[in-house]
Design a protein around this motif. Structure first.
Motif, PDB file in Angstrom:
ATOM      1  N   TYR A  49       1.012  -1.179   0.333  1.00  0.00           N
ATOM      2  CA  TYR A  49      -0.045   0.009  -0.396  1.00  0.00           C
ATOM      3  C   TYR A  49       1.207   0.733   0.427  1.00  0.00           C
ATOM      4  CZ  TYR A  49      -3.854   3.012   2.251  1.00  0.00           C
ATOM      5  OH  TYR A  49      -4.876   4.279   2.031  1.00  0.00           O
ATOM      6  N   LEU A  50       0.584   2.169  -1.027  1.00  0.00           N
ATOM      7  CA  LEU A  50       1.805   3.281  -1.243  1.00  0.00           C
ATOM      8  C   LEU A  50       0.745   4.070  -0.983  1.00  0.00           C
ATOM      9  CD1 LEU A  50       3.986   4.444  -1.973  1.00  0.00           C
ATOM     10  CD2 LEU A  50       3.348   4.905  -4.001  1.00  0.00           C
ATOM     11  N   GLU A  66      -0.030   5.831  12.844  1.00  0.00           N
ATOM     12  CA  GLU A  66       0.090   6.488  11.840  1.00  0.00           C
ATOM     13  C   GLU A  66       0.892   7.030  10.367  1.00  0.00           C
ATOM     14  OE1 GLU A  66      -0.152  11.560  11.318  1.00  0.00           O
ATOM     15  OE2 GLU A  66      -1.536  11.503  12.897  1.00  0.00           O
ATOM     16  N   ALA A  67       0.288   6.939   9.039  1.00  0.00           N
ATOM     17  CA  ALA A  67       0.228   7.075   7.737  1.00  0.00           C
ATOM     18  C   ALA A  67       0.595   8.116   7.104  1.00  0.00           C
ATOM     19  CB  ALA A  67       0.359   5.702   7.278  1.00  0.00           C
ATOM     20  N   GLN A  68       1.302   9.243   6.441  1.00  0.00           N
ATOM     21  CA  GLN A  68       1.894   9.785   5.957  1.00  0.00           C
ATOM     22  C   GLN A  68       1.967   9.871   4.614  1.00  0.00           C
ATOM     23  OE1 GLN A  68       1.493  13.006   7.930  1.00  0.00           O
ATOM     24  NE2 GLN A  68       1.976  12.031   9.950  1.00  0.00           N
ATOM     25  N   TYR A 129       6.371   2.139   6.568  1.00  0.00           N
ATOM     26  CA  TYR A 129       7.948   2.003   6.138  1.00  0.00           C
ATOM     27  C   TYR A 129       8.033   3.879   5.646  1.00  0.00           C
ATOM     28  CZ  TYR A 129       8.904  -2.691   6.792  1.00  0.00           C
ATOM     29  OH  TYR A 129       9.505  -4.152   7.197  1.00  0.00           O
ATOM     30  N   GLU A 130       9.101   4.177   6.406  1.00  0.00           N
ATOM     31  CA  GLU A 130       8.945   6.064   6.091  1.00  0.00           C
ATOM     32  C   GLU A 130      10.384   5.767   5.217  1.00  0.00           C
ATOM     33  OE1 GLU A 130      10.372   7.649   9.126  1.00  0.00           O
ATOM     34  OE2 GLU A 130       7.825   8.116  10.245  1.00  0.00           O
ATOM     35  N   CYS A 181      10.667   1.066   9.437  1.00  0.00           N
ATOM     36  CA  CYS A 181       9.731   0.596   9.665  1.00  0.00           C
ATOM     37  C   CYS A 181       9.024   0.585  11.452  1.00  0.00           C
ATOM     38  CB  CYS A 181       9.554  -0.741   9.713  1.00  0.00           C
ATOM     39  SG  CYS A 181       7.761  -2.149   9.439  1.00  0.00           S
ATOM     40  N   LEU A 182       8.063   1.193  11.216  1.00  0.00           N
ATOM     41  CA  LEU A 182       7.328   1.643  13.066  1.00  0.00           C
ATOM     42  C   LEU A 182       7.102   1.014  13.366  1.00  0.00           C
ATOM     43  CD1 LEU A 182       4.846   4.832  11.559  1.00  0.00           C
ATOM     44  CD2 LEU A 182       7.255   5.013  12.025  1.00  0.00           C
TER      45      LEU A 182
END
Length: 309
Positions: A49-50, A66-68, A129-130, A181-182
């Motif tokens: 998922y991007l 929380e995904a940014q 993943y950031e 990776c959070l």
């Protein structure tokens, strides 16, 4: 071309791209920021998922993150997960692209190339993943290349798609030291207050879903108002209490159907459903077939695979 959607269309959806062929599917969509996924909280496909624009709250393995925009989210096959809106988020919409890969495809690739261990990586390192700028560009390129092959449907297009997936995974693994990776580095998006309370309760539900549970009994056990519990649980997880209990029960029932010869009645008893009828109704809501139909489909697939070997 197959047109079965993993996620239900909602008012306000703007579909940018959709293709599914031979166990590979790509969805690229723009959705309202207040959209919460309602179904398919666990599925057999591996999910890449991007998040291209906006923010989302992700929930898996009883923790919230929380995904940014620019983050990559990996979801394991069969993993219970939720994507939902963030309370007070000023954004009006979000944009995301998702690549789904059937479990049997990953299993075949791992058998051909044991060094890859794609399935094991997703199982251990699911999460957010950031990405570095280079990885973001590489991930976008991977999606575009696979979408191009899906559109062409030319000879050997499936082989080309698998080649792109393998190379993309290799590049990602090689540069993973520079990526956080959070799920690996923190418990969740926040601690204290409602988050800690919800984490404790969701952990308890995961351990005791076969038992008789309800909003009232959980509120009493954890000494909090049932109204506060209901609101906080939904804000953190995206699920209602009873919904989460039922999803855990359905997932366990699915596992028992796959791995045992227990009757559906016995499975209902072991998974906490009050009757075989209730199991059937809830199971069909999430799997779109009855337990008996699901088991029959497993037998048909096994017979087909034996014929082809």
């Amino acid at each position: 071309m197959e047109t079965t959607w993993l996620h239900s269309m909602v008012q306000g959806d703007a579909t940018q791209y959709y293709r599914k062929r031979n166990g590979i599917m790509v969805e690229h969509m723009v959705r309202p920021a207040n959209f919460d996924m309602r179904y398919n909280h666990f599925h057999q496909e591996y999910e890449i998922y991007l998040l291209l624009r906006g923010r989302r709250q992700m929930f898996f393995e009883n923790r919230a993150y929380e995904a940014q925009a620019g983050n990559l989210i990996l979801v394991d096959s069969g993993q219970i997960h939720m994507s939902h809106s963030i309370v007070g988020d000023p954004e009006t919409e979000y944009e995301r692209a998702i690549l789904y890969v059937d479990r049997d495809i990953v299993e075949k690739v791992d058998k051909m190339f044991p060094e890859l261990k794609i399935g094991a990586f997703f199982h251990k390192h699911y999460g957010i993943y950031e990405l570095t700028p280079k990885q973001t560009a590489n991930t976008r390129r991977l999606f575009l290349q696979i979408m191009g092959e899906l559109d062409k449907a030319e000879p050997m297009s499936q082989t080309a798609i698998l080649s792109e997936l393998i190379l993309g995974f290799i590049h990602f693994r090689r540069s993973n030291q520079q990526v956080a990776c959070l799920n690996d580095v923190q418990e969740g998006k926040a601690s204290g207050g409602k988050f800690d309370a919800v984490y404790q309760i969701s952990d308890y539900i995961s351990d005791h879903f076969q038992e008789t549970l309800s909003l009232d009994s959980l509120a009493e056990q954890f000494y909090i108002s049932k109204y506060y519990l209901s609101r906080s649980f939904h804000e953190v997880t995206g699920f209602g209490i009873n919904e989460y209990i039922n999803i855990l029960r359905v997932k366990k029932a699915q596992s028992l159907l796959e791995t045992t010869t227990l009757s559906v009645s016995e499975i209902a008893s072991r998974t906490g459903f009050e009757s075989i009828t209730y199991l059937g109704r809830v199971f069909k809501k999430y799997q779109h077939v009855t337990p008996a139909q699901y088991r029959k489909s497993l037998t048909s697939t096994a017979e087909k695979n034996n014929t082809n070997t």
